[in-house]
Enzyme design. Sequence first.
Site, PDB file in Angstrom:
ATOM      1  N   ILE A   1       0.838  -1.207   0.000  1.00 53.13           N
ATOM      2  CA  ILE A   1       0.000   0.000   0.000  1.00 53.13           C
ATOM      3  C   ILE A   1       0.872   1.256   0.000  1.00 53.13           C
ATOM      4  O   ILE A   1       1.921   1.291   0.637  1.00 53.13           O
ATOM      5  CB  ILE A   1      -0.861   0.013   1.291  1.00 53.13           C
ATOM      6  CG1 ILE A   1      -1.737  -1.237   1.368  1.00 53.13           C
ATOM      7  CG2 ILE A   1      -1.720   1.273   1.414  1.00 53.13           C
ATOM      8  CD1 ILE A   1      -2.790  -1.340   0.296  1.00 53.13           C
TER       9      ILE A   1
ATOM     10  N   ASN B   1      11.769   1.341   7.167  1.00 54.65           N
ATOM     11  CA  ASN B   1      11.966   2.790   7.058  1.00 54.65           C
ATOM     12  C   ASN B   1      12.929   3.208   5.942  1.00 54.65           C
ATOM     13  O   ASN B   1      12.749   4.241   5.323  1.00 54.65           O
ATOM     14  CB  ASN B   1      12.392   3.371   8.409  1.00 54.65           C
ATOM     15  CG  ASN B   1      13.681   2.776   8.903  1.00 54.65           C
ATOM     16  OD1 ASN B   1      14.083   1.695   8.477  1.00 54.65           O
ATOM     17  ND2 ASN B   1      14.337   3.463   9.804  1.00 54.65           N
TER      18      ASN B   1
ATOM     19  N   LYS C   1      15.241 -10.642   3.018  1.00 48.55           N
ATOM     20  CA  LYS C   1      13.787 -10.495   3.186  1.00 48.55           C
ATOM     21  C   LYS C   1      13.476  -9.070   3.599  1.00 48.55           C
ATOM     22  O   LYS C   1      13.813  -8.645   4.704  1.00 48.55           O
ATOM     23  CB  LYS C   1      13.236 -11.441   4.256  1.00 48.55           C
ATOM     24  CG  LYS C   1      11.692 -11.405   4.235  1.00 48.55           C
ATOM     25  CD  LYS C   1      11.063 -11.964   5.483  1.00 48.55           C
ATOM     26  CE  LYS C   1      10.832 -10.930   6.555  1.00 48.55           C
ATOM     27  NZ  LYS C   1       9.852  -9.871   6.213  1.00 48.55           N
ATOM     28  N   PRO C   2      12.831  -8.302   2.717  1.00 46.47           N
ATOM     29  CA  PRO C   2      12.442  -6.951   3.126  1.00 46.47           C
ATOM     30  C   PRO C   2      11.257  -7.010   4.087  1.00 46.47           C
ATOM     31  O   PRO C   2      10.596  -8.041   4.196  1.00 46.47           O
ATOM     32  CB  PRO C   2      12.027  -6.280   1.811  1.00 46.47           C
ATOM     33  CG  PRO C   2      11.862  -7.353   0.804  1.00 46.47           C
ATOM     34  CD  PRO C   2      12.422  -8.640   1.345  1.00 46.47           C
TER      35      PRO C   2
ATOM     36  N   LEU D   1      23.673 -22.014  15.701  1.00 45.54           N
ATOM     37  CA  LEU D   1      24.845 -21.191  16.033  1.00 45.54           C
ATOM     38  C   LEU D   1      25.227 -20.229  14.920  1.00 45.54           C
ATOM     39  O   LEU D   1      26.388 -20.116  14.554  1.00 45.54           O
ATOM     40  CB  LEU D   1      26.040 -22.075  16.376  1.00 45.54           C
ATOM     41  CG  LEU D   1      26.072 -22.608  17.799  1.00 45.54           C
ATOM     42  CD1 LEU D   1      27.364 -23.365  18.054  1.00 45.54           C
ATOM     43  CD2 LEU D   1      25.971 -21.465  18.821  1.00 45.54           C
TER      44      LEU D   1
ATOM     45  N   GLU E   1      20.731  -4.600  14.237  1.00 48.25           N
ATOM     46  CA  GLU E   1      20.588  -3.133  14.256  1.00 48.25           C
ATOM     47  C   GLU E   1      19.194  -2.844  14.780  1.00 48.25           C
ATOM     48  O   GLU E   1      18.217  -3.019  14.062  1.00 48.25           O
ATOM     49  CB  GLU E   1      20.742  -2.565  12.842  1.00 48.25           C
ATOM     50  CG  GLU E   1      22.114  -2.737  12.237  1.00 48.25           C
ATOM     51  CD  GLU E   1      23.163  -1.902  12.923  1.00 48.25           C
ATOM     52  OE1 GLU E   1      22.817  -1.072  13.790  1.00 48.25           O
ATOM     53  OE2 GLU E   1      24.347  -2.097  12.621  1.00 48.25           O
TER      54      GLU E   1
ATOM     55  N   CYS F   1      15.877   5.175  13.199  1.00 52.74           N
ATOM     56  CA  CYS F   1      16.247   4.485  14.444  1.00 52.74           C
ATOM     57  C   CYS F   1      17.139   5.322  15.355  1.00 52.74           C
ATOM     58  O   CYS F   1      17.028   5.275  16.567  1.00 52.74           O
ATOM     59  CB  CYS F   1      16.959   3.184  14.108  1.00 52.74           C
ATOM     60  SG  CYS F   1      18.324   3.432  12.973  1.00 52.74           S
TER      61      CYS F   1
ATOM     62  N   GLU G   1      27.417  -2.253  11.151  1.00 54.45           N
ATOM     63  CA  GLU G   1      27.319  -2.168   9.707  1.00 54.45           C
ATOM     64  C   GLU G   1      28.231  -1.038   9.269  1.00 54.45           C
ATOM     65  O   GLU G   1      28.649  -0.199  10.075  1.00 54.45           O
ATOM     66  CB  GLU G   1      25.875  -1.885   9.287  1.00 54.45           C
ATOM     67  CG  GLU G   1      24.957  -3.037   9.663  1.00 54.45           C
ATOM     68  CD  GLU G   1      23.654  -3.082   8.897  1.00 54.45           C
ATOM     69  OE1 GLU G   1      22.897  -2.104   8.995  1.00 54.45           O
ATOM     70  OE2 GLU G   1      23.399  -4.104   8.218  1.00 54.45           O
TER      71      GLU G   1
HETATM   72  P1  NDP Z   1      10.321  -5.258  13.049  1.00 55.13           P
HETATM   73  O1  NDP Z   1      11.237  -5.716  14.104  1.00 55.13           O
HETATM   74  O2  NDP Z   1       8.876  -5.344  13.257  1.00 55.13           O
HETATM   75  O3  NDP Z   1      10.622  -6.043  11.682  1.00 55.13           O
HETATM   76  C1  NDP Z   1      11.921  -6.098  11.114  1.00 55.13           C
HETATM   77  C2  NDP Z   1      11.988  -7.255  10.119  1.00 55.13           C
HETATM   78  O4  NDP Z   1      12.029  -8.495  10.822  1.00 55.13           O
HETATM   79  C3  NDP Z   1      10.801  -7.342   9.187  1.00 55.13           C
HETATM   80  O5  NDP Z   1      11.242  -7.775   7.915  1.00 55.13           O
HETATM   81  C4  NDP Z   1       9.930  -8.373   9.861  1.00 55.13           C
HETATM   82  O6  NDP Z   1       9.038  -8.993   8.975  1.00 55.13           O
HETATM   83  C5  NDP Z   1      10.987  -9.344  10.357  1.00 55.13           C
HETATM   84  N1  NDP Z   1      10.594 -10.170  11.497  1.00 55.13           N
HETATM   85  C6  NDP Z   1       9.683  -9.887  12.469  1.00 55.13           C
HETATM   86  N2  NDP Z   1       9.651 -10.889  13.392  1.00 55.13           N
HETATM   87  C7  NDP Z   1      10.579 -11.810  12.999  1.00 55.13           C
HETATM   88  C8  NDP Z   1      11.030 -13.063  13.527  1.00 55.13           C
HETATM   89  N3  NDP Z   1      10.530 -13.566  14.652  1.00 55.13           N
HETATM   90  N4  NDP Z   1      12.003 -13.731  12.857  1.00 55.13           N
HETATM   91  C9  NDP Z   1      12.535 -13.223  11.737  1.00 55.13           C
HETATM   92  N5  NDP Z   1      12.141 -12.052  11.176  1.00 55.13           N
HETATM   93  C10 NDP Z   1      11.183 -11.352  11.799  1.00 55.13           C
HETATM   94  O7  NDP Z   1      10.798  -3.771  12.756  1.00 55.13           O
HETATM   95  P2  NDP Z   1      10.109  -2.676  11.829  1.00 55.13           P
HETATM   96  O8  NDP Z   1      10.089  -3.176  10.411  1.00 55.13           O
HETATM   97  O9  NDP Z   1       8.827  -2.281  12.485  1.00 55.13           O
HETATM   98  O10 NDP Z   1      11.148  -1.473  11.892  1.00 55.13           O
HETATM   99  C11 NDP Z   1      11.161  -0.527  12.913  1.00 55.13           C
HETATM  100  C12 NDP Z   1      12.232  -0.859  13.942  1.00 55.13           C
HETATM  101  O11 NDP Z   1      13.487  -1.011  13.299  1.00 55.13           O
HETATM  102  C13 NDP Z   1      12.411   0.238  14.965  1.00 55.13           C
HETATM  103  O12 NDP Z   1      12.536  -0.300  16.263  1.00 55.13           O
HETATM  104  C14 NDP Z   1      13.729   0.864  14.573  1.00 55.13           C
HETATM  105  O13 NDP Z   1      14.390   1.484  15.616  1.00 55.13           O
HETATM  106  C15 NDP Z   1      14.478  -0.298  14.018  1.00 55.13           C
HETATM  107  N6  NDP Z   1      15.510   0.181  13.104  1.00 55.13           N
HETATM  108  C16 NDP Z   1      16.824   0.069  13.501  1.00 55.13           C
HETATM  109  C17 NDP Z   1      17.826   0.566  12.696  1.00 55.13           C
HETATM  110  C18 NDP Z   1      19.258   0.428  13.086  1.00 55.13           C
HETATM  111  O14 NDP Z   1      20.114   0.499  12.229  1.00 55.13           O
HETATM  112  N7  NDP Z   1      19.597   0.256  14.347  1.00 55.13           N
HETATM  113  C19 NDP Z   1      17.525   1.246  11.424  1.00 55.13           C
HETATM  114  C20 NDP Z   1      16.129   1.265  11.100  1.00 55.13           C
HETATM  115  C21 NDP Z   1      15.154   0.753  11.930  1.00 55.13           C
HETATM  116  P3  NDP Z   1       7.587  -8.304   8.700  1.00 55.13           P
HETATM  117  O15 NDP Z   1       7.758  -6.845   8.632  1.00 55.13           O
HETATM  118  O16 NDP Z   1       7.218  -8.889   7.415  1.00 55.13           O
HETATM  119  O17 NDP Z   1       6.756  -8.710   9.883  1.00 55.13           O
END
Ligand code: NDP
Length: 701
Positions: free
Chosen positions: A240, A366, A389-390, A457, A463, A497, A675
């Site tokens: 969307i 983001n 995986k995005p 392991l 991040e 983040c 990174e």
């Molecule tokens: P999420 O943690 O919800 O999701 C991140 C990714 O992980 C998605 O692709 C998600 O899939 C996938 N995912 C979720 N649960 C699992 C699991 N149990 N096993 C494997 N993969 C999983 O984060 P958001 O996408 O909501 O992003 C926002 C967060 O990311 C914020 O907390 C932000 O601070 C952090 N962030 C950190 C950065 C850094 O460099 N430190 C930079 C940018 C963001 P799906 O979305 O399909 O559910």
Amino acid sequence: MPLNTQSTIRPPANRAGVTRDEGEDARRVQLIEVTIDSLAEVGYVGTTLAEIARRAGVSPGLVAHYFGEKDGLLEAAFRKLARLVAMNARGRLALARTPRARVQAIIDANLGPENFDKRTGIAWLAFWGQVLHVEGLRRVQTAYQRRMLSNLRSDLRRMIPGEAARSLAAMIAAMIDGVWLRAALSEWQEADSESAQALLTAFVDGRLRELTRAQRSNGPEPTEHAGRRAPHAQDSIRVINPATGEELAVLAVDGAAEVDAAVARARLAQKAWAAKTAAERGRVLQVAARLLRERNDELAELETRNTGKPIQETRAVDVTSGAECLEYYAGVAAGLACEHLDLGPKAFGYTRREPLGVVAGIGAWNYPLQIACWKSAPALACGNAMIFKPAELTPLTAVKLGEIYREAGVPDGVFQVVQGYAQTGQLLTRHPGIRKISLTGEVSTGKAVMADAAASLKQVTLELGGKSPLIVFGDAHLENAVSGALLGNFYSAGEVCSNGTRVFVHRSVRREFIERLRARTAAMRIGDPLDPATQVGALISAEHMQKVLGLIARGRTQGARLVIGGARVTAGALGQGYFVAPTVFDACHDDMDIVRQEIFGPVMSVLEFDDEEEVIARANATEFGLAAGVFTNDLTRAHRAVARLEAGTCWINHYNITPIELPFGGVKLSGLGRENGRAALEHYTQLKSVYVAMADIEAPY
Ligand code: NDP
């Protein structure tokens, strides 16, 4: 030696034949039950330690001995009720065989006759009334809600697209609360367990029917982004545009078979890719970087449509920073030097840095393209194959990156994109053929990924989130500090983040700082993200916008002073999207929710401080440790301060700038590993030590 059970040490039994421990536990349970009775009969105000003691026939001192203050007792009682529902849900979930049955199990656990009665209902109502004021109760309530929502979401996602699943989960949770509330307020005249369950069941079935029907009739022909046409709603992702609600694509979700096939392809391809010299791989990455730059505008537009970020940002930053990353690793991988160790005249040793093999990247929503580049460039430069995986909300530009890599000469199988929800991510984190996971996401996801990766392991780079401090000392260049605070809070509508969302300003300059901040924030342009003049676009989804607005509301109720913003923007066509005005709160305190929780939206909290020692302690008083910023003209103080700040990245007199050459990552709960920079090379390689003999072997036999 057989165990002598007689000799097991137990506390001495009291006269009633109950051991002391059992007696204590029984007393605790009794006091908790009496508390629930008291709440149901005389309410929160009437439930005092003295009242509990009277009802239980013990002294108030004994009640205080077990639970401390009244709030401790109430928290224990609230926890007990929440635990009962959770246990009930666990039992029902274990028997449920389909996603729909699991959703029903959660509804039934919350509204089943075992819990849905007058006594429990009135006690719940009393707790809810206090949740906003009593920290312990809020913790219990948040954990209970979070668990319920996450269960609902993950089961609904197996039936309907992710965004719809999120909002339906929120609706179900809200309806459960509503049914309880109405029942309690009507003193159980208006509801019984059976009709409450029937109401929720009919609602969920109706919504699922509507959503599935809409999905079937609206589903467009496969777009150029979709590899396969989604056969069923539960196997698909509806992508969307969060600024307009327009559907951009429908993608098929990859399951175990697709992930297995991707790993098998990657294994084969990786060997040949690793056999090339780093310089050869670098040349391919250089071509990919050039293609990214050539397609900057096209990719930026797609990123803007999918994320809601202003085109002026995506054109200038998202694609370019991806290309810079490819160029950087194309260069440095070839120069990766290892050690030579002189082991005396008869031997020497050396080390080799070798690729890990097949690695996986999992991205957040983001910065979709940038994250895909930040993970894949070092991985590929070092000779690995990557499966990426995005995030399900923003899956489009990673597919484009895959096309660009192929066109640049990256062999088939070396970079692959799989699509899906968390389950697809889990298939990667649990796959024995994958040697490393690099995740960008929330702290809770990081923990889940690390736990899943442990079984095989795998190495992990995490991040994660942050709640970073930005400190403005009294001698700072104030206009620059305001620029830093704006960049560090409102870029990408605050969905960054590393944002410096806790802005500590020295008392001597706070008033002026706020005035300048207000004026510059008021001049920001919120609008259509595709309009080059727009500076603030849409948030990623309706659910996320509700979370941000909820925290803004909490900021107000907890006493922060709203300087500007604070509301959704719905003018004209913006009403179809998820826009929130840049928001500044002044007079914030360290214990407010807006100051403690990651909001990931355009919300800045300004806090006042008096001296350096105090502000460093307050800046570090968080479980996060992603970033920090310091504005001051006193260089000695700047270096002294950043040395003491608990953060992976610090900026002096700037904020949120992330050159590819500088490693980026968090400390504490903000993550593991780094990174960017040369540091990332270590995370995509493993070390081999080689001993070389230069003389005959002296063997004793
Ligand atoms: P999420 O943690 O919800 O999701 C991140 C990714 O992980 C998605 O692709 C998600 O899939 C996938 N995912 C979720 N649960 C699992 C699991 N149990 N096993 C494997 N993969 C999983 O984060 P958001 O996408 O909501 O992003 C926002 C967060 O990311 C914020 O907390 C932000 O601070 C952090 N962030 C950190 C950065 C850094 O460099 N430190 C930079 C940018 C963001 P799906 O979305 O399909 O559910």
